[in-house]
Design a protein around this motif. Structure first.
Motif, short mmCIF file in Angstrom:
data_model
loop_
_atom_site.label_atom_id
_atom_site.label_comp_id
_atom_site.label_asym_id
_atom_site.label_seq_id
_atom_site.Cartn_x
_atom_site.Cartn_y
_atom_site.Cartn_z
N ALA A 192 0.83 -1.21 0.00
CA ALA A 192 0.00 0.00 0.00
C ALA A 192 0.87 1.26 0.00
CB ALA A 192 -0.93 -0.01 1.21
N THR A 193 2.03 1.18 0.66
CA THR A 193 2.95 2.32 0.71
C THR A 193 3.67 2.51 -0.62
OG1 THR A 193 3.29 1.95 3.07
CG2 THR A 193 4.93 3.29 1.93
N ASP A 194 3.97 1.38 -1.29
CA ASP A 194 4.71 1.44 -2.55
C ASP A 194 4.10 0.45 -3.54
OD1 ASP A 194 6.52 1.59 -4.63
OD2 ASP A 194 8.07 0.42 -3.59
N PRO A 195 3.01 0.84 -4.22
CA PRO A 195 2.35 -0.09 -5.16
C PRO A 195 3.01 -0.12 -6.54
CG PRO A 195 1.10 1.93 -5.03
CD PRO A 195 2.26 2.10 -4.09
N SER A 196 4.32 -0.17 -6.56
CA SER A 196 5.05 -0.16 -7.83
C SER A 196 5.10 -1.56 -8.43
CB SER A 196 6.47 0.34 -7.60
OG SER A 196 7.19 -0.55 -6.75
N ASP A 197 5.39 -1.63 -9.74
CA ASP A 197 5.55 -2.92 -10.39
C ASP A 197 6.68 -3.72 -9.76
OD1 ASP A 197 3.53 -2.14 -12.04
OD2 ASP A 197 4.75 -1.94 -13.84
N ARG A 198 7.76 -3.06 -9.42
CA ARG A 198 8.90 -3.75 -8.81
C ARG A 198 8.51 -4.37 -7.47
NH1 ARG A 198 11.59 -2.55 -4.75
NH2 ARG A 198 10.65 -0.47 -4.66
N ASN A 199 7.79 -3.62 -6.66
CA ASN A 199 7.39 -4.13 -5.35
C ASN A 199 6.37 -5.26 -5.48
OD1 ASN A 199 7.56 -4.17 -2.56
ND2 ASN A 199 6.05 -2.55 -2.25
N PHE A 200 5.47 -5.14 -6.45
CA PHE A 200 4.48 -6.21 -6.65
C PHE A 200 5.18 -7.49 -7.08
CE2 PHE A 200 1.04 -8.34 -9.14
CZ PHE A 200 0.17 -8.54 -8.09
N GLU A 201 6.14 -7.38 -7.97
CA GLU A 201 6.87 -8.57 -8.41
C GLU A 201 7.61 -9.22 -7.25
OE1 GLU A 201 10.11 -10.03 -11.80
OE2 GLU A 201 9.54 -7.91 -11.65
N GLN A 202 8.17 -8.41 -6.37
CA GLN A 202 8.87 -8.95 -5.21
C GLN A 202 7.90 -9.71 -4.30
OE1 GLN A 202 11.35 -6.15 -3.09
NE2 GLN A 202 11.35 -7.38 -1.22
N ILE A 203 6.72 -9.16 -4.12
CA ILE A 203 5.71 -9.84 -3.30
C ILE A 203 5.29 -11.15 -3.95
CG2 ILE A 203 3.27 -9.67 -2.63
CD1 ILE A 203 3.85 -6.73 -1.91
N VAL A 204 5.10 -11.14 -5.26
CA VAL A 204 4.74 -12.37 -5.97
C VAL A 204 5.82 -13.43 -5.77
CG1 VAL A 204 4.42 -13.38 -8.27
CG2 VAL A 204 3.25 -11.26 -7.66
N ASP A 205 7.07 -13.05 -5.87
CA ASP A 205 8.17 -14.01 -5.67
C ASP A 205 8.14 -14.57 -4.25
OD1 ASP A 205 9.13 -13.77 -8.24
OD2 ASP A 205 10.57 -12.19 -7.74
N GLU A 206 7.86 -13.74 -3.25
CA GLU A 206 7.77 -14.20 -1.87
C GLU A 206 6.65 -15.22 -1.71
OE1 GLU A 206 7.46 -11.00 0.93
OE2 GLU A 206 9.02 -9.83 -0.07
N LEU A 207 5.51 -14.95 -2.32
CA LEU A 207 4.37 -15.85 -2.20
C LEU A 207 4.65 -17.18 -2.89
CD1 LEU A 207 1.56 -13.23 -2.87
CD2 LEU A 207 2.05 -14.33 -0.67
N LEU A 208 5.28 -17.13 -4.05
CA LEU A 208 5.61 -18.36 -4.77
C LEU A 208 6.63 -19.20 -4.01
CD1 LEU A 208 5.81 -17.00 -8.43
CD2 LEU A 208 4.05 -18.52 -7.51
N ALA A 209 7.44 -18.55 -3.20
CA ALA A 209 8.46 -19.27 -2.41
C ALA A 209 7.91 -19.80 -1.09
CB ALA A 209 9.65 -18.34 -2.14
N SER A 210 6.70 -19.42 -0.73
CA SER A 210 6.10 -19.84 0.53
C SER A 210 5.69 -21.31 0.47
CB SER A 210 4.87 -18.98 0.83
OG SER A 210 4.09 -19.55 1.85
N PRO A 211 5.90 -22.07 1.55
CA PRO A 211 5.40 -23.46 1.58
C PRO A 211 3.89 -23.55 1.37
CG PRO A 211 6.93 -23.06 3.38
CD PRO A 211 6.65 -21.72 2.76
N ALA A 212 3.17 -22.46 1.69
CA ALA A 212 1.72 -22.46 1.50
C ALA A 212 1.34 -22.54 0.03
CB ALA A 212 1.11 -21.21 2.13
N TYR A 213 2.26 -22.12 -0.84
CA TYR A 213 2.00 -22.21 -2.28
C TYR A 213 1.73 -23.65 -2.69
CZ TYR A 213 3.32 -22.96 -7.16
OH TYR A 213 3.35 -23.39 -8.47
#
Length: 733
Positions: A192-213
């Motif tokens: 919410a503080t930084d809704p940039s494409d770069r930040n969104f991609e970083q979040i996506v990578d974190e989620l894909l790396a989560s065991p919950a994936y």
């Protein structure tokens, strides 16, 4: 000459890029398929008047001096005479079949014949070719070729891509899609503080790396694999196959390429120097229901199991319902009765429960320290190879000609250098010239993300299936997926980084009118969460969720305490204690004949047969479940305690709870509404201490000053329960 047609369901085909002329695949085939091919198609035994309309040769063949279709001359075509006749005895389709062609359909057929009656191979049976990415005027909204294809299609409707969703809504959406769980408050605030494409991609990578994936996407595959902890049928006894479920979770988490994912599950035991993990993977086809009831014919149910394996394989990877050809040649798709049993021969050469003993298995040392017998596939030695015969009318006791392993001629040829066994089948499915596997697979991922597949009938890419809403996009995704080395995480990342995925789900009147079902992706998708997510999300926001991976199935609270099966003693549902009570839904004991009522009410698959998609329903029972199911009551009680720990007054505590549940701030009006509910409920509970004690639950209240009484905790639990029942909480938007 007799033309007869069976009544079959019409399907909703999306508009296509067919140009100014008539397209056989997009305009004509749907009409013939829905009205004519049932009686005048591939099935020679049921074909009316020995006339077929599914091929050019059959449709144009002269019979008694007339042809069904005369290219370029609709007035001389017998088909046109029949479908426009006023004589009910002559007109087609027959009146007693309950449907008829409308003027628009008749006009399409007339124009098609006038233009030469050109036939085309069904679009899905033609190998995809990488399409050219279209140029788009509004290039600012194009982050990906996906957006270019979608925007081009929207422009034909006079629409364009919607703006991005609110950052908090978007990060919740992508977390639910990739992991099945809500994001952390820190992740929401960060984006919410930084809704940039770069930040969104970083979040996506974190989620894909989560065991919950792995847990989220394994749940999708378990539907396809018809996974359950019981064998099905009347007895529905226990089966230790959960180690395979854990194998699937790990396969997703280590991003096992889809070709290896396929080969190991279908034929891991046939690989050179097969590892224990690769052999375990073959339990995929030991998920087949099994009937151990006394007095049953073992060969009958062995044959049923083999047919199930062949049908599931073809359906799951090729998106075609092959099992229709079990009793006769397929009425719609190009699979003959003989070809069905030739394909069956690949799966008929495996050791099975030929008598009332256990299926072939492997010893598996589980993480709980116990050794379990897990059913796996074991190939028969050549000396014990079975003969496969056509089953006349599908009857295992009526054997016709012998057949040998092969694939239907209409699809990619079986390479000469491949072995004629399950390993060969797996490699044939993943071959570059296979027109279906890549399309079917990317469409399944797309359907889970957007609520509708590009081909809506995910389970049927055949002639009776719906047409793709974005055919070029489907082929672009399929070929990119294949050329990436079948990288499943990369496919998901490509999709969720697009502007198409990130759109706001808010719809104006024009979008609702021109794209009512969001088939053409004029906005973000909005639909109710899956059964697993409904429960897991409530446990997560309340702080109860136990995120331990793997292990034997667990038994959360269940209103059904005892299961009665035919010819066996009742099975008691023994509720799990401690953390096992709050584990993710994927670990809940799956009983085929009686799934957990919460999941059943929210449209889970029963796993008795393969399920390539779920159908969402809306019933009052769903509200009863989320208001009263023990999982939701306990989540509300735990959330109430957290609210009391995190606030100085009622308003701040309500605000904290709302933000924890909805991941955004409550409005002043919302806080006031909840405060009114709190006051009213508190008064009622103070007048009824015993009821208050029951609703307050037994969760610890340490760290709350001053220590709250039962009535206060119970009142906050009611408020929390309402929050957990908000439409915005149960919906992905």
């Amino acid at each position: 000459m007799i033309f007869r047609c069976l009544p079959v369901l019409l399907f909703a085909a999306g508009p296509a890029f067919a140009g100014s002329g008539i397209s056989f695949n997009y305009d004509v085939r749907p009409i013939l398929s829905a009205n004519c091919i049932g009686c005048h198609g591939p099935d020679e035994e049921e074909r009316g008047g020995d006339f077929r309309v599914d091929t050019f040769e059959g449709a144009t063949e002269l019979r008694d001096g007339a042809a069904g279709i005369v290219p370029g001359d609709p007035d001389s075509s017998e088909v046109m005479k029949r479908i426009t006749s006023d004589d009910p005895e002559f007109r087609m389709p027959p009146a007693d079949h309950g449907h008829s062609l409308n003027d628009k359909q008749i006009g399409i057929l007339r124009k098609w014949i006038q233009e030469g009656a050109e036939y085309e191979t069904h679009w899905a049976f033609v190998p995809p070719v990488m399409p050219e990415v279209p140029e788009v005027e509004d290039a600012g909204r194009v982050r990906s070729p996906i957006d270019a294809f979608v925007a081009t299609r929207l422009r034909t409707l006079g629409l364009q891509l919607s703006a991005d969703a609110d950052p908090r809504i978007l990060v919740r959406r992508v977390a639910l899609d990739l992991t099945g769980l809500p994001p952390s408050a820190e992740m929401v605030d960060r984006f919410a503080t930084d809704p940039s494409d770069r930040n969104f991609e970083q979040i996506v990578d974190e989620l894909l790396a989560s065991p919950a994936y792995g847990e989220r996407w394994a749940a999708v595959w378990l539907d396809v694999a018809r996974y359950a902890d019981t064998i099905g049928y009347a007895v529905d006894g226990h089966r230790d196959i959960w180690p395979w479920r854990d194998w699937v979770i790990d396969a997703y988490n280590r991003n096992l390429p889809f070709d290896r994912f396929t080969i190991e599950q279908l034929a891991g035991d046939l690989l050179p120097d097969a590892t224990e993990s690769q052999i375990l993977a073959t339990a995929f086809h030991r998920n087949t229901p099994s009937n151990t009831e006394g007095g049953t014919n073992d060969e009958e149910f062995r044959t049923i199991a083999v047919k199930d394996r062949a049908g599931v394989t073809f359906n799951a990877w090729m998106g075609v319902t092959m099992r229709c050809a079990e009793c006769h040649t397929h009425k719609y798709d190009p699979i003959s009765h003989t070809e069905y049993y030739a394909f069956l021969d690949f799966f008929n050469q495996t050791a099975d429960r030929d008598a009332q003993d256990d299926s072939p298995h492997m010893q598996w040392k589980a993480q709980d320290g116990k050794t379990r017998k897990v059913p796996v596939m074991v190939a028969l030695p050549e000396s014990k190879r079975r003969e496969t015969h056509i089953n006349i009318r599908g009857n295992f006791m009526q054997l016709g000609d012998r057949v040998t392993a092969g694939v239907p001629e209409a699809f990619n040829p079986f390479p000469e250098d491949l072995p004629r066994n399950r390993l060969g089948v797996a490699k044939w499915l993943m071959a570059d010239d296979n027109p279906l596997t890549a399309r079917v697979t990317v469409n399944r991922f797309w359907g889970r993300l957007f609520g509708l597949g590009i081909v809506e009938t995910e389970e049927d890419f055949g002639i009776q299936g719906t047409l793709p809403s974005h055919p070029e996009l489907l082929d672009w995704l399929a070929l990119r997926f294949r050329d990436s080395g079948w990288d499943q995480k990369a496919l998901l990342k490509t999709i969720v980084l697009s502007s198409t995925y990130r759109q706001s789900s808010v719809a104006d009147s024009e979008r609702l009118e021109k794209d009512p079902r969001n088939q053409f992706l004029s906005r973000g998708s909005r639909f109710r969460l899956s059964a697993e997510m409904v429960r897991d999300q409530a446990l997560a926001v309340s702080g109860l969720l136990d995120r331990k991976l793997h292990g034997p199935p667990v038994y959360p609270p269940n209103p059904i305490k005892e299961f009665v099966a035919a010819f066996t003693a009742p099975v008691v549902w023994k509720e799990s204690a401690g953390g096992d009570r709050y584990r993710r839904a994927i670990y809940t004991y799956m009983r085929r004949t009686q799934p957990h009522p919460l999941f059943d009410t929210f449209d889970t698959a029963t796993r008795e047969v393969t399920s390539l998609r779920r159908f969402r329903t809306n019933t009052p029972l769903q509200s009863f479940m989320t208001l009263n199911d023990p999982a939701f009551i306990e989540a509300a009680q735990a959330l109430a305690v957290e609210m009391l720990r995190n606030g100085d007054d009622d308003a701040s505590r309500i605000a904290y709870g709302y933000r924890r549940v909805m991941l955004r701030d409550a409005s002043r009006e919302q806080i006031e509404t909840f405060a009114g509910l709190l006051d009213d409920t508190l008064a009622e509970y103070r007048a009824s201490p015993e009821t208050a004690k029951k609703m307050a639950g037994a969760f610890g209240r340490d760290g709350i000053a001053p220590p709250p009484d039962d009535a206060t905790v119970a009142a906050f639990a009611v408020v929390a329960n309402v929050m957990l029942n908000l439409d915005g909480f149960l919906t992905k938007s």
